[in-house]
Design a protein around this motif. Structure first.
Motif, PDB file in Angstrom:
ATOM      1  N   PHE A  41      41.198  25.830  35.685  1.00 53.35           N
ATOM      2  CA  PHE A  41      40.971  26.455  34.136  1.00 53.35           C
ATOM      3  C   PHE A  41      39.809  27.466  34.205  1.00 53.35           C
ATOM      4  CE2 PHE A  41      41.918  21.750  33.616  1.00 53.35           C
ATOM      5  CZ  PHE A  41      43.333  21.893  33.090  1.00 53.35           C
ATOM      6  N   VAL A  42      38.991  27.460  34.885  1.00 49.74           N
ATOM      7  CA  VAL A  42      37.720  28.556  34.792  1.00 49.74           C
ATOM      8  C   VAL A  42      38.136  29.821  35.421  1.00 49.74           C
ATOM      9  CG1 VAL A  42      35.294  28.940  35.209  1.00 49.74           C
ATOM     10  CG2 VAL A  42      36.283  26.756  34.775  1.00 49.74           C
ATOM     11  N   PRO A  44      41.282  31.281  35.914  1.00 51.54           N
ATOM     12  CA  PRO A  44      42.384  31.900  35.256  1.00 51.54           C
ATOM     13  C   PRO A  44      41.668  32.461  33.948  1.00 51.54           C
ATOM     14  CG  PRO A  44      43.225  29.912  35.644  1.00 51.54           C
ATOM     15  CD  PRO A  44      41.758  29.682  36.180  1.00 51.54           C
ATOM     16  N   LEU A  45      40.537  31.851  33.209  1.00 48.65           N
ATOM     17  CA  LEU A  45      39.742  32.480  32.263  1.00 48.65           C
ATOM     18  C   LEU A  45      39.109  33.929  32.700  1.00 48.65           C
ATOM     19  CD1 LEU A  45      38.294  29.618  29.937  1.00 48.65           C
ATOM     20  CD2 LEU A  45      39.772  31.491  29.048  1.00 48.65           C
ATOM     21  N   VAL A  46      38.621  33.654  33.730  1.00 43.99           N
ATOM     22  CA  VAL A  46      37.815  34.593  34.458  1.00 43.99           C
ATOM     23  C   VAL A  46      38.737  35.838  34.578  1.00 43.99           C
ATOM     24  CG1 VAL A  46      36.262  35.386  36.470  1.00 43.99           C
ATOM     25  CG2 VAL A  46      36.008  33.347  35.462  1.00 43.99           C
ATOM     26  N   ILE A  48      41.472  36.366  33.326  1.00 45.34           N
ATOM     27  CA  ILE A  48      42.113  37.117  32.076  1.00 45.34           C
ATOM     28  C   ILE A  48      41.025  38.275  31.505  1.00 45.34           C
ATOM     29  CG2 ILE A  48      42.413  37.058  29.572  1.00 45.34           C
ATOM     30  CD1 ILE A  48      43.536  34.431  30.177  1.00 45.34           C
ATOM     31  N   PHE A  49      39.727  37.764  31.600  1.00 41.76           N
ATOM     32  CA  PHE A  49      38.541  38.949  30.975  1.00 41.76           C
ATOM     33  C   PHE A  49      38.432  39.863  32.051  1.00 41.76           C
ATOM     34  CE2 PHE A  49      37.786  35.238  28.516  1.00 41.76           C
ATOM     35  CZ  PHE A  49      37.478  35.883  27.034  1.00 41.76           C
ATOM     36  N   SER A 263      43.033  38.101  26.136  1.00 41.93           N
ATOM     37  CA  SER A 263      41.704  37.544  26.067  1.00 41.93           C
ATOM     38  C   SER A 263      41.143  37.211  24.693  1.00 41.93           C
ATOM     39  CB  SER A 263      40.651  38.741  26.682  1.00 41.93           C
ATOM     40  OG  SER A 263      40.441  39.793  25.512  1.00 41.93           O
ATOM     41  N   ALA A 266      42.249  33.714  24.682  1.00 38.22           N
ATOM     42  CA  ALA A 266      41.310  32.893  25.509  1.00 38.22           C
ATOM     43  C   ALA A 266      40.104  32.694  24.531  1.00 38.22           C
ATOM     44  CB  ALA A 266      41.226  33.664  26.830  1.00 38.22           C
ATOM     45  N   LEU A 267      39.504  33.683  23.794  1.00 41.02           N
ATOM     46  CA  LEU A 267      38.325  33.626  23.000  1.00 41.02           C
ATOM     47  C   LEU A 267      38.503  32.512  22.223  1.00 41.02           C
ATOM     48  CD1 LEU A 267      35.679  35.274  23.483  1.00 41.02           C
ATOM     49  CD2 LEU A 267      36.391  36.470  21.552  1.00 41.02           C
ATOM     50  N   ALA A 269      40.625  29.907  21.815  1.00 37.02           N
ATOM     51  CA  ALA A 269      40.341  28.756  22.854  1.00 37.02           C
ATOM     52  C   ALA A 269      39.098  28.437  23.253  1.00 37.02           C
ATOM     53  CB  ALA A 269      41.010  28.781  24.152  1.00 37.02           C
ATOM     54  N   LEU A 270      38.212  29.170  23.562  1.00 38.73           N
ATOM     55  CA  LEU A 270      36.858  28.996  23.743  1.00 38.73           C
ATOM     56  C   LEU A 270      35.957  28.465  22.517  1.00 38.73           C
ATOM     57  CD1 LEU A 270      35.728  31.749  26.504  1.00 38.73           C
ATOM     58  CD2 LEU A 270      36.213  29.026  26.736  1.00 38.73           C
TER      59      LEU A 270
END
Lengths: 286, 244
Positions: A41-42, A44-46, A48-49, A263, A266-267, A269-270
């Motif tokens: 999870f973490v 992939p997020l990294v 993406i950004f 992103s 993703a944002l 989602a966060l």
């Protein structure tokens, strides 16, 4: 006497519970869980950004200076703005129905509410094509009246409603069932009509759960890919939502714009995650 | 206000909770519905309040001669006190008591100051002055019970229905509240019907006691009549059993 009252053991002694694990297995379980979450999870997020900002802020901003992108964002906002209020109403009605009334087939209805969770979104899209498409069941009739559902906004909204229906209903039904309806009955004997009862008594009781459901419903309706993909037809500047648009950009090797738009999701989602945590805490406190 | 209950039956699925019940409560009377659990007493009370509807048929309910059989609970406005109080937990004590006044239609609704005054007066009567801004979770069981009663009384109901009003309280508080309720009834003379499974409570409080068993009324009479002339074996047995 004081010794009898003071039942708490001194702080230094940690009581060993029967279910407590040994140091080694505790360490193993925690590191597995954390490692897995980090990897799945973490990371992939990294990524993406990182990809989104590969050409710096300018590249990132530039990605949004594009008619098709802005249109996709606008369309997605429109879909969410229609879907979320409708599903809030439907969800409330379904939860009310399941938690307040006893009737034949209630169990079936309860599992029907969960249908969108275990049916593949592609099927949700196909169903509407089969119903409203040109070759579909109602296709000819719709065409006669000049109504376009498939490859247009109504189709996208319908399939999004299907996919996100579950959230509000599923969160509220058990909560409302657990709370019972004594307070509502009290309101009625005090002369409150149906609306006053709902507004002044029921809504305050369920507001955090309702908000939680709305947040999840919103996140999913903005991020839905599968069902929308089937009914939308991927027409640029017309029926491309944000997730579909990201795929188009990616397939055209426009990596920075693709990840810049991604992103945003993703944002979302966060932000959803943060709001969800907040509402869950409030729900626990209430 | 008097209550006339005529040929009321109620079935839940295949279970018959009430069988052709007839009952008359006179204006200003304090009547107890007494019976073991499952005897239908709470169902009867809920039907009178309009929270439950009797089986369709010849049965009818009249409030002071007016037929209310098909009226909803909010039309009947019978003051109802629930077994577990059912206070609105997100409102303060004062807001709870004011609820019935605040939901009145604009034309008949008293203005803010009048509502405040009415609430203050009720708080004084239930001996909870200064508790207005507290929340129900900050009250003891006996205090909650009194708030629930004040909330029901705020709208000036013609009928007061109490479901096991002291059921969840400890013996000492129960005794005090019992005395308080009797005194309160003497002052206000609101027609009151209360459900209990405790025959001491019924005998000490009520003008008349209705003994229910399996959805049937076994006997209606004053405490003295019941004690001296139990009509059948069940009544004799039920009263004796509890007296031991």
């Amino acid at each position: 006497m004081a010794a009898i009252i003071d039942i708490h053991p001194p702080r230094t002694v940690r009581p060993r519970k029967a279910t407590a694990e040994s140091f080694f297995s505790r360490w193993l379980i925690i590191s597995t869980a954390v490692g897995f979450m980090g990897l799945m999870f973490v990371l992939p997020l990294v990524v993406i950004f990182q990809e989104a900002f590969r050409k710096g802020w300018e590249g990132f901003i530039e990605a949004f200076d594009d008619r098709a992108t802005m249109h996709a964002i606008w369309l997605t906002l429109k879909v969410a703005a229609i879907t979320v209020p409708l599903n809030t109403l439907f969800g409330l009605a379904a939860a009310w129905c399941v938690s307040r009334f006893q009737f034949r087939g209630k169990r079936f209805l309860t599992s029907l509410i969960e249908l969108p969770l275990w049916v593949s979104p592609v099927i949700a899209g196909m169903v509407y094509v089969l119903l409203f498409g040109a070759q579909g069941l109602f296709g000819p009739t719709l065409k006669e009246h000049g109504i376009k559902i498939i490859f247009a906004l109504p189709g996208i909204v319908l399939s999004t409603i299907f996919v996100t229906f579950t959230f509000v209903a599923r969160i509220l039904a058990p909560q409302m069932e657990a709370q019972g309806q004594a307070e509502e009955e009290a309101a009625m004997t005090l002369g409150a009509n149906g609306f006053q009862m709902f507004w002044r008594v029921t809504l305050p009781k369920i507001k955090w759960g309702l908000l939680y459901g709305i947040i999840l419903c919103n996140a999913r309706s903005m991020g839905e890919f599968g069902a929308v993909s089937v009914v939308s037809g991927h027409i640029r500047n017309k029926t491309n939502t944000v997730p579909l648009h990201i795929e188009v950009l990616y397939n055209e090797y426009q990596f920075v714009p693709a990840f810049a738009v991604a992103s945003m999701l993703a944002l979302l989602a966060l932000v959803t995650l943060i709001l969800k945590t907040l509402t869950t805490t409030r729900r626990g406190a209430a | 206000m008097s209550i006339h209950i005529h040929h009321i039956s109620k079935t839940f699925g295949s279970f018959q909770a009430l069988k052709n019940v007839d009952l008359e409560v006179k204006t200003g009377e304090l009547v107890a519905l007494l019976g073991p659990s499952g005897s239908g007493k709470t169902t009867l009370l809920r039907i009178i309040a309009g929270l439950e509807f009797a089986d369709a048929g010849e049965g009818s309910i009249q409030f002071h001669g007016t037929d209310v059989t098909n009226c909803s609970a909010y039309e009947r406005k019978a003051g109802f006190v629930f077994q577990n109080y059912a206070l609105f937990n997100h409102m303060t004590v004062a807001e709870n008591i004011a609820f019935g006044l605040r939901v009145m239609p604009r034309v008949t609704r008293p203005d803010r100051e009048e509502i405040d005054r009415a609430v203050a007066e009720l708080l004084r009567r239930i001996a909870l002055e200064g508790y207005g801004s507290r929340y129900p979770s900050q009250l003891s069981g006996g205090q909650k019970q009194r708030v629930a009663l004040a909330r029901a009384l705020a709208v000036g109901p013609q009928v007061l229905l109490l479901d096991e009003p002291f059921g969840a309280l400890d013996a000492k508080v129960r005794k005090t509240l019992r005395k308080w309720l009797r005194q309160f009834h003497n002052e206000t003379k609101v027609t009151t019907l209360f459900v209990t499974h405790d025959q001491d409570e019924a005998f000490e409080l009520a003008d008349r006691v209705v003994v229910l068993h399996e959805g049937d009324i076994q006997q209606i009479g004053s405490p003295q009549q019941l004690r001296e002339h139990p009509k059948n074996e069940f009544v004799a047995d039920f009263l004796d059993c509890v007296m031991i």
